[in-house]
Design a protein around this motif. Structure first.
Motif, PDB file in Angstrom:
ATOM      1  N   LEU A 274       8.980  14.474  -1.955  1.00 23.53           N
ATOM      2  CA  LEU A 274       7.739  15.242  -1.663  1.00 23.53           C
ATOM      3  C   LEU A 274       8.005  16.233  -0.656  1.00 23.53           C
ATOM      4  N   GLY A 275       9.132  16.345  -0.198  1.00 21.88           N
ATOM      5  CA  GLY A 275       9.260  17.448   0.829  1.00 21.88           C
ATOM      6  C   GLY A 275       8.985  16.969   2.360  1.00 21.88           C
ATOM      7  N   VAL A 276       8.729  15.602   2.683  1.00 19.00           N
ATOM      8  CA  VAL A 276       8.345  15.407   4.133  1.00 19.00           C
ATOM      9  C   VAL A 276       9.627  14.700   4.726  1.00 19.00           C
ATOM     10  N   ARG A 277       9.583  14.892   5.936  1.00 22.12           N
ATOM     11  CA  ARG A 277      10.546  14.596   6.663  1.00 22.12           C
ATOM     12  C   ARG A 277      10.760  13.010   6.860  1.00 22.12           C
ATOM     13  N   VAL A 278      11.769  12.133   6.818  1.00 24.20           N
ATOM     14  CA  VAL A 278      11.426  10.812   6.830  1.00 24.20           C
ATOM     15  C   VAL A 278      12.510  10.242   7.723  1.00 24.20           C
ATOM     16  N   THR A 279      11.853   9.631   8.648  1.00 25.93           N
ATOM     17  CA  THR A 279      12.773   9.130   9.678  1.00 25.93           C
ATOM     18  C   THR A 279      12.601   7.665   9.906  1.00 25.93           C
ATOM     19  N   ARG A 280      13.645   7.029  10.755  1.00 20.15           N
ATOM     20  CA  ARG A 280      13.445   5.591  11.073  1.00 20.15           C
ATOM     21  C   ARG A 280      13.589   5.207  12.569  1.00 20.15           C
ATOM     22  N   LEU A 281      13.010   4.223  12.923  1.00 21.35           N
ATOM     23  CA  LEU A 281      13.067   3.827  14.360  1.00 21.35           C
ATOM     24  C   LEU A 281      14.724   3.814  14.912  1.00 21.35           C
ATOM     25  N   ALA A 282      14.970   4.186  15.848  1.00 25.23           N
ATOM     26  CA  ALA A 282      16.262   4.122  16.481  1.00 25.23           C
ATOM     27  C   ALA A 282      16.793   2.649  16.404  1.00 25.23           C
TER      28      ALA A 282
ATOM     29  N   ARG B 121       0.824  -1.126  -0.074  1.00 26.13           N
ATOM     30  CA  ARG B 121       0.183  -0.054  -0.080  1.00 26.13           C
ATOM     31  C   ARG B 121       0.818   1.178   0.040  1.00 26.13           C
ATOM     32  N   ILE B 122       1.581   1.484  -1.062  1.00 27.56           N
ATOM     33  CA  ILE B 122       2.591   2.470  -1.308  1.00 27.56           C
ATOM     34  C   ILE B 122       1.859   3.692  -1.667  1.00 27.56           C
ATOM     35  N   ALA B 123       1.007   3.606  -2.871  1.00 27.46           N
ATOM     36  CA  ALA B 123       0.688   4.852  -3.576  1.00 27.46           C
ATOM     37  C   ALA B 123      -0.632   5.617  -2.451  1.00 27.46           C
ATOM     38  N   PRO B 124      -1.364   4.750  -1.620  1.00 23.50           N
ATOM     39  CA  PRO B 124      -1.973   5.520  -0.628  1.00 23.50           C
ATOM     40  C   PRO B 124      -1.029   6.090   0.496  1.00 23.50           C
ATOM     41  N   LEU B 125       0.064   5.782   0.509  1.00 23.50           N
ATOM     42  CA  LEU B 125       0.958   6.557   1.598  1.00 23.50           C
ATOM     43  C   LEU B 125       1.466   7.725   0.943  1.00 23.50           C
ATOM     44  N   LEU B 126       1.738   7.712  -0.422  1.00 23.30           N
ATOM     45  CA  LEU B 126       2.182   8.657  -1.009  1.00 23.30           C
ATOM     46  C   LEU B 126       0.995   9.868  -0.939  1.00 23.30           C
ATOM     47  N   GLU B 127      -0.123   9.436  -1.397  1.00 25.62           N
ATOM     48  CA  GLU B 127      -1.411  10.119  -1.345  1.00 25.62           C
ATOM     49  C   GLU B 127      -1.684  10.600  -0.030  1.00 25.62           C
ATOM     50  N   ARG B 128      -1.372  10.158   1.219  1.00 25.31           N
ATOM     51  CA  ARG B 128      -1.590  10.699   2.552  1.00 25.31           C
ATOM     52  C   ARG B 128      -0.517  11.914   2.701  1.00 25.31           C
ATOM     53  N   THR B 129       0.509  12.038   2.158  1.00 26.08           N
ATOM     54  CA  THR B 129       1.469  13.014   2.378  1.00 26.08           C
ATOM     55  C   THR B 129       1.087  14.000   1.740  1.00 26.08           C
ATOM     56  N   ARG B 130       0.210  13.874   0.401  1.00 22.38           N
ATOM     57  CA  ARG B 130      -0.262  15.076  -0.290  1.00 22.38           C
ATOM     58  C   ARG B 130      -1.430  15.616   0.069  1.00 22.38           C
ATOM     59  N   GLY B 131      -2.543  14.586   0.444  1.00 22.69           N
ATOM     60  CA  GLY B 131      -3.792  14.724   0.632  1.00 22.69           C
ATOM     61  C   GLY B 131      -4.173  15.733   1.825  1.00 22.69           C
ATOM     62  N   ASP B 132      -5.474  15.247   2.326  1.00 21.80           N
ATOM     63  CA  ASP B 132      -5.853  16.664   3.417  1.00 21.80           C
ATOM     64  C   ASP B 132      -4.950  16.349   4.585  1.00 21.80           C
ATOM     65  N   GLU B 133      -4.608  15.070   5.008  1.00 19.16           N
ATOM     66  CA  GLU B 133      -3.704  14.791   6.144  1.00 19.16           C
ATOM     67  C   GLU B 133      -2.501  15.807   5.953  1.00 19.16           C
ATOM     68  N   GLY B 134      -2.073  15.607   4.678  1.00 24.37           N
ATOM     69  CA  GLY B 134      -0.548  16.559   4.486  1.00 24.37           C
ATOM     70  C   GLY B 134       0.433  16.247   5.456  1.00 24.37           C
ATOM     71  N   ALA B 135       0.647  14.732   5.654  1.00 21.09           N
ATOM     72  CA  ALA B 135       1.725  14.509   6.720  1.00 21.09           C
ATOM     73  C   ALA B 135       2.958  15.116   6.320  1.00 21.09           C
ATOM     74  N   SER B 136       3.526  15.603   7.431  1.00 21.80           N
ATOM     75  CA  SER B 136       4.917  16.290   7.349  1.00 21.80           C
ATOM     76  C   SER B 136       5.932  15.256   7.742  1.00 21.80           C
ATOM     77  N   GLU B 137       5.852  14.433   8.446  1.00 20.65           N
ATOM     78  CA  GLU B 137       6.768  13.418   8.923  1.00 20.65           C
ATOM     79  C   GLU B 137       6.463  11.878   8.776  1.00 20.65           C
ATOM     80  N   VAL B 138       7.253  11.081   8.117  1.00 27.88           N
ATOM     81  CA  VAL B 138       6.941   9.636   7.917  1.00 27.88           C
ATOM     82  C   VAL B 138       7.955   8.837   8.724  1.00 27.88           C
ATOM     83  N   ILE B 139       7.316   8.070   9.666  1.00 31.36           N
ATOM     84  CA  ILE B 139       8.584   7.374  10.491  1.00 31.36           C
ATOM     85  C   ILE B 139       8.528   5.769   9.900  1.00 31.36           C
ATOM     86  N   LEU B 140       9.411   5.425   9.338  1.00 36.46           N
ATOM     87  CA  LEU B 140       9.687   4.159   8.700  1.00 36.46           C
ATOM     88  C   LEU B 140       9.897   3.130   9.760  1.00 36.46           C
TER      89      LEU B 140
END
Lengths: 196, 196
Positions: free
Chosen positions: B161-169, B120-139
Motif C-alpha cells: 500500500l506504499g506505507v512505511r512499515v517500521t518495528r520497535l527497536a 482488527r486487520i481490515a480496519p488497519l488497512l482501511e486507516r492507511t487508505r482512509g481519511d487518515e491516510g497513515a503514511s507510517e505504521v509502527i508494528l
C-alpha cells in the motif's frame, strides 16, 4: 481516562495491591465480560451493605447474631477469645471447636492508645456472668508481645470470676523440621512437653 | 456466610488472586469503612458500564472516540499497532509518541484458532487508505514468536500500500548489565548497532 483512574485509585487502597497490580486488575476487568465486573461490584456492595458485627460475639454476621452464636448446637459455656473477626474462620475450619467466640477487636497497645476500654472486654466479662455463663475462656490472642500481654491482662480479670482460663498450646507446628523452628518456639515446646 | 463466600468467589477470578488473597481482601473490606467498599464497588461498576473500545483504534474509551483519536493534535499519519488496548498506556507514558494507535486485539495464533479475521486487520488497512491516510505504521506487536509472525504478516499487507512499515527497536534494556541480557536480545542489539 477518569473512570479508569478512579478505579485504579480505589483498587490500590487494597492490601498488597500497588498501582501496577491495580492497573492490571482494571485492564482485566475491561477485557473480561462486563457481567463479571458487574457481579464483582455487586458482591462488594452486598458485603458492604449486609455484613455487620454479631451483637453477641463481634464476629462478622449478616444477622443480629452470627452463624455460630445463633446455632443452638454450639456450646456457650466455652468461649474462644480472638483479636479479630477474621480469625474466627481459621478456627472454624479446623472443625475441632464446638464452643462460641468472642472478638476483642484488637490487642492492648498503649503506644497506639489502645487500652482496655478500646477492646470488647466488658462484654466478655458480661458473657461469663450472663445467661451464657461461660465456664471456660480460651485465650487465642496473637502470640506476639501485645497478644501475650492482652492474654495476661484478661486472665487477671477472668480468674477471680471463677472461670477456667486457658491459652492455645505453643509448640512445634505440625510437619515442620526442628532445625527450622525458632528458639523461643522450641523453648515453649520443651516447657510444654507431654507424656506419650 | 453467603455474601462473603460470593465475594470471595468473584475476587478469586481476578488474575493473581487465589482463595487466600481473596479472603484477605474480603476481610479488609469488612474491617474498613463501608464507604470505601461502596466507592470501590461503584468504581468497578462505572468502568463496566462506561468503558468501550474506541470505534477508530480499539483503545479503551469512554466515548465513541478515545482520548488519543479525538485529540486533534495527535498525528494520524503515524499509526502504532499494538496487540492489546492496555499496551497503549505503556507507550503513552513515555510521552514520546505523538501519533495514533491501532489495537489488533491479539496476535496471530493458528493453534488457538486466531487467524487474520479474528484480529482488527481490515480496519488497519482501511486507516492507511482512509481519511487518515497513515503514511507510517509502527508494528509494536509483542516480541515473542507469534508477535513476530503477526508483524511479518502485517508488513506483507502494508508494504504494497506504499506505507512505511517500521518495528520497535530491539536491544539492551536501558540500565541493564550485559551479563544479564539473554543471548538473542544481545544478538539483536549487535545487529541493530548504531553510529555514535
Amino acid at each position: 481516562m477518569s473512570v479508569i483512574q478512579a478505579l485504579t485509585g480505589e483498587l490500590s487502597k487494597l492490601p498488597g495491591v500497588g498501582t501496577k497490580t491495580a492497573l492490571r486488575l482494571v485492564y482485566h476487568l475491561m477485557k473480561g465480560s462486563r457481567d463479571d465486573a458487574r457481579r464483582l461490584a455487586a458482591a462488594i456492595r452486598e458485603v458492604a451493605d449486609r455484613i455487620r458485627p454479631c451483637e453477641l460475639c463481634g464476629n462478622f454476621s449478616e444477622a443480629e447474631l452470627c452463624e455460630v452464636c445463633s446455632n443452638p448446637r454450639r456450646d456457650g459455656s466455652i468461649l474462644c477469645v480472638v483479636e479479630e473477626a477474621y480469625e474466627v474462620g481459621a478456627i472454624e475450619r479446623t472443625g475441632e471447636f464446638r464452643g462460641r467466640y468472642h472478638v476483642l477487636g484488637g490487642h492492648l497497645s498503649p503506644l497506639d492508645g489502645i487500652g482496655p476500654d478500646e477492646l470488647r472486654i466488658a462484654p466478655l466479662l458480661e458473657r461469663t456472668r450472663g445467661d451464657e455463663g461461660a465456664s471456660e475462656v480460651i485465650l487465642a490472642t496473637s502470640s506476639g508481645v501485645e497478644g501475650e500481654a492482652t492474654a495476661v491482662y484478661l486472665e487477671g480479670l477472668l480468674r477471680p470470676l471463677g472461670v477456667r482460663v486457658t491459652r492455645l498450646a505453643r509448640g512445634i507446628p505440625v510437619g515442620s523440621d526442628l532445625e527450622y523452628v525458632d528458639g523461643s518456639t522450641l523453648a515453649e515446646a520443651l516447657a510444654g512437653r507431654r507424656e506419650m
